[in-house]
Design an enzyme around this catalytic site. Structure first.
Site, PDB file in Angstrom:
ATOM      1  N   SER A 255      59.764  25.686  51.507  1.00  0.00           N
ATOM      2  CA  SER A 255      59.299  26.212  50.235  1.00  0.00           C
ATOM      3  C   SER A 255      60.276  26.151  49.196  1.00  0.00           C
ATOM      4  O   SER A 255      61.417  26.046  49.514  1.00  0.00           O
ATOM      5  CB  SER A 255      58.712  27.586  50.311  1.00  0.00           C
ATOM      6  OG  SER A 255      59.860  28.323  50.487  1.00  0.00           O
ATOM      7  N   LYS A 256      59.948  26.717  47.888  1.00  0.00           N
ATOM      8  CA  LYS A 256      60.967  26.835  46.855  1.00  0.00           C
ATOM      9  C   LYS A 256      62.296  27.447  47.419  1.00  0.00           C
ATOM     10  O   LYS A 256      63.326  27.362  46.806  1.00  0.00           O
ATOM     11  CB  LYS A 256      60.303  27.460  45.851  1.00  0.00           C
ATOM     12  CG  LYS A 256      59.670  26.703  44.832  1.00  0.00           C
ATOM     13  CD  LYS A 256      59.490  27.039  43.540  1.00  0.00           C
ATOM     14  CE  LYS A 256      58.558  26.151  42.749  1.00  0.00           C
ATOM     15  NZ  LYS A 256      57.403  26.740  41.978  1.00  0.00           N
ATOM     16  N   ARG A 257      62.172  28.390  48.342  1.00  0.00           N
ATOM     17  CA  ARG A 257      63.194  29.351  48.903  1.00  0.00           C
ATOM     18  C   ARG A 257      64.279  28.223  49.604  1.00  0.00           C
ATOM     19  O   ARG A 257      65.381  29.097  49.585  1.00  0.00           O
ATOM     20  CB  ARG A 257      62.922  30.420  49.593  1.00  0.00           C
ATOM     21  CG  ARG A 257      62.733  31.827  48.917  1.00  0.00           C
ATOM     22  CD  ARG A 257      62.049  32.905  49.959  1.00  0.00           C
ATOM     23  NE  ARG A 257      60.697  32.688  49.679  1.00  0.00           N
ATOM     24  CZ  ARG A 257      59.710  32.642  50.703  1.00  0.00           C
ATOM     25  NH1 ARG A 257      59.983  33.003  51.792  1.00  0.00           N
ATOM     26  NH2 ARG A 257      58.208  32.641  50.017  1.00  0.00           N
ATOM     27  N   ASP A 258      63.849  27.193  49.822  1.00  0.00           N
ATOM     28  CA  ASP A 258      64.599  26.442  50.463  1.00  0.00           C
ATOM     29  C   ASP A 258      65.524  25.626  49.520  1.00  0.00           C
ATOM     30  O   ASP A 258      66.083  24.478  49.991  1.00  0.00           O
ATOM     31  CB  ASP A 258      63.983  25.562  51.455  1.00  0.00           C
ATOM     32  CG  ASP A 258      63.428  26.219  52.654  1.00  0.00           C
ATOM     33  OD1 ASP A 258      64.189  26.857  53.161  1.00  0.00           O
ATOM     34  OD2 ASP A 258      62.118  26.268  52.813  1.00  0.00           O
ATOM     35  N   GLY A 259      65.265  25.865  48.124  1.00  0.00           N
ATOM     36  CA  GLY A 259      66.003  24.906  47.276  1.00  0.00           C
ATOM     37  C   GLY A 259      65.031  24.246  46.555  1.00  0.00           C
ATOM     38  O   GLY A 259      64.023  24.483  46.301  1.00  0.00           O
TER      39      GLY A 259
END
Ligand code: GLU
Length: 482
Positions: A255-259
């Site tokens: 997800s976005k948390r992974d970049g």
């Protein structure tokens, strides 16, 4: 004829996971000589993002995915934006009401919240409670008609029987059976008159003659509902294939948390379309255990839903970078030069195309991205700005200065036509032999004096590209500056 659709909702820029969905649809369609349709599912106006549709089109084009029908292409079954087809959905909601497989509900948001709170307190799974809420069944026909005539806010819900079970078939996961009592009475028409995803999606898949629905696993829980809707309409459902989740290294949803996860982010980071497409295609599928690199045509040829994995696919950046390097090495040099020249220009360097092409050919074996070239080969585009101190200490001592000075003279003596890898190598190795030392004893000092760096491409090839004058001049001036 196989007809598939890529049906993104314009709620943001195209995610790499969505790119994979588009890709699998396209590979499947091409494999079967079918058609790929782009359909914009924009009925959720609260999440609508301006410009998203254009981004989907641009990104798919960048990736080489060609749609046969869609909002900007047209086709027999359009329009292809759901917001332009709302009458069709309303008519279909009415059709289900007539058949008593859908019904009017008048509950307010507060009433729904209160129901959820009650269910939570009682430890029951959240589900619309047809028998206690304000709908056609509890209010009766007369009151329902009165409320409708009065223009009272309402939704239309799917009637899911409390008994029996629903059987689903998925091309990736096989058969599953769901108890109907656990399936929610899905809202089909919202109070703003817009259809929900579920209604619009099914009506469109039917009317657009979609034969196979290929989409992300997150839609799998909706499948029993969809099957009930197909039954309610009396339509044959298409075949379904739900693609495995994409996970990060910790096996959590990518997800976005992974970049950065939007395709445009990957373009900005310098990934080539062939690399990203090849990489995404292998997120959940690979026709062979010992091969990773495939052209679009090869993937089309080999693509089979039956070979798609059930388990989640890890998004491995290292593999993606490696793949980019593989493509960087295999595409025509000119393609890289086109990207490289503006990067150099920003640094005030304006080499000729031919020189830039020679540098690319020289260094691309050792890098993964075009944007690494200006730094990696800075000494080829400008002067040496920095010397690796540890490297200097190791290779600039004793007789080295004298030997380099002599080599510079010998190299200077070569006729310009002899300035080739082979002739340079001959001179260097010949001198090493004369001295009775290994060639490395000369090659390291040459590298030091002509590049300032420990790491680079083959030394003789580098010298050839750098040119006779510069090579000799650097070898001489290095000695003088020490
Ligand atoms: N609009 C849905 C999405 O954006 C499509 C799901 C489907 O393909 O049915 O994921």
């Amino acid at each position: 004829m196989v007809r598939v659709r890529f049906a993104p909702s314009p709620t943001g820029l195209l995610h790499v996971g969505a790119l994979r969905t588009a890709l699998y649809n396209d590979l499947f369609a091409r494999h079967h000589n079918g058609k790929t349709i782009l359909r914009i599912e924009d009925t959720d106006r609260t999440r609508f993002v301006e410009g998203a549709e254009q981004d989907f089109i641009d990104m798919c084009e960048w990736a080489g995915i060609k749609f046969d029908e869609g909002p900007t292409i047209g086709g027999e079954y359009g329009p292809y934006r759901q917001s332009e087809r709302t009458d069709l959905y309303r008519q279909h909601a009415e059709l289900l009401i007539e058949r008593e497989t859908a019904y009017y509900a008048f509950d307010t948001a507060e009433e729904i919240d209160a129901m959820r709170t009650r269910q939570k307190a009682a430890g029951i799974a959240p589900k619309y409670d047809r028998s206690s809420m304000r709908n056609q069944f509890t209010l009766g026909a007369e009151e329902t008609a009165r409320l409708l005539a009065e223009g009272a806010e309402h939704t239309v819900r799917l009637f899911v029987p409390l008994v029996g079970e629903t059987r689903t078939t998925d091309m990736v996961r096989g058969e599953s059976v769901f108890a109907n009592r656990l399936i929610d009475d899905q809202i089909l028409l919202k109070s703003d008159g817009f259809p929900t995803y579920h209604l619009a999606n099914i009506v469109d898949d039917h009317h657009m003659n979609i034969t196979h629905v290929i989409r992300g696993e997150e839609w799998l829980p909706s499948l029993p509902k969809h099957i009930i809707m197909y039954e309610a309409f009396g339509w044959d459902p298409p075949q379904f294939a739900h693609l495995p989740l994409i996970l990060n290294k910790d096996r959590k949803k990518f997800s976005k948390r992974d970049g950065d996860v939007s395709v445009v982010d990957f373009i900005e980071k310098g990934y080539m379309p062939e690399a990203l497409v090849n990489f995404c295609a292998l997120l959940g599928w690979n026709p062979s255990a010992d091969r990773e690199i495939y052209t679009y045509e090869e993937m089309t040829e080999a693509f089979e839903i039956a070979k798609v994995n059930k388990s989640g696919a890890i998004f491995d950046y290292e593999k993606l970078d490696w793949m980019n390097g593989m493509y960087l090495r295999s595409v025509p040099v000119e393609r890289i030069v086109v990207d490289l020249l503006p990067m150099l220009k920003e640094r005030g360097q304006e080499p000729s195309e031919a020189y830039a092409a020679a540098v690319v050919t020289l260094v691309r074996e050792r890098i993964n991205f075009t944007h690494e070239i200006p730094d990696f080969a800075d000494y080829l585009f400008g002067e040496i700005t920095e010397v690796d101190e540890a490297y200097r200490e190791k290779h600039w001592k004793g007789e080295t200065p004298e030997r380099v000075a002599e080599l510079a003279v010998r190299l200077d003596d070569l006729a310009p036509v002899d300035w080739t890898d082979a002739r340079i190598e001959e001179v260097v190795r010949g001198y090493a032999e004369e001295l009775g030392v290994g060639a490395g004893k000369l090659i390291h000092p040459i590298r030091l004096t002509t590049t300032g760096k420990k790491v680079g491409a083959g030394m003789f090839e580098t010298m050839t590209v750098l040119g006779q004058q510069k090579t000799v001049a650097r070898m001489k001036s290095f000695g003088e500056s020490q």
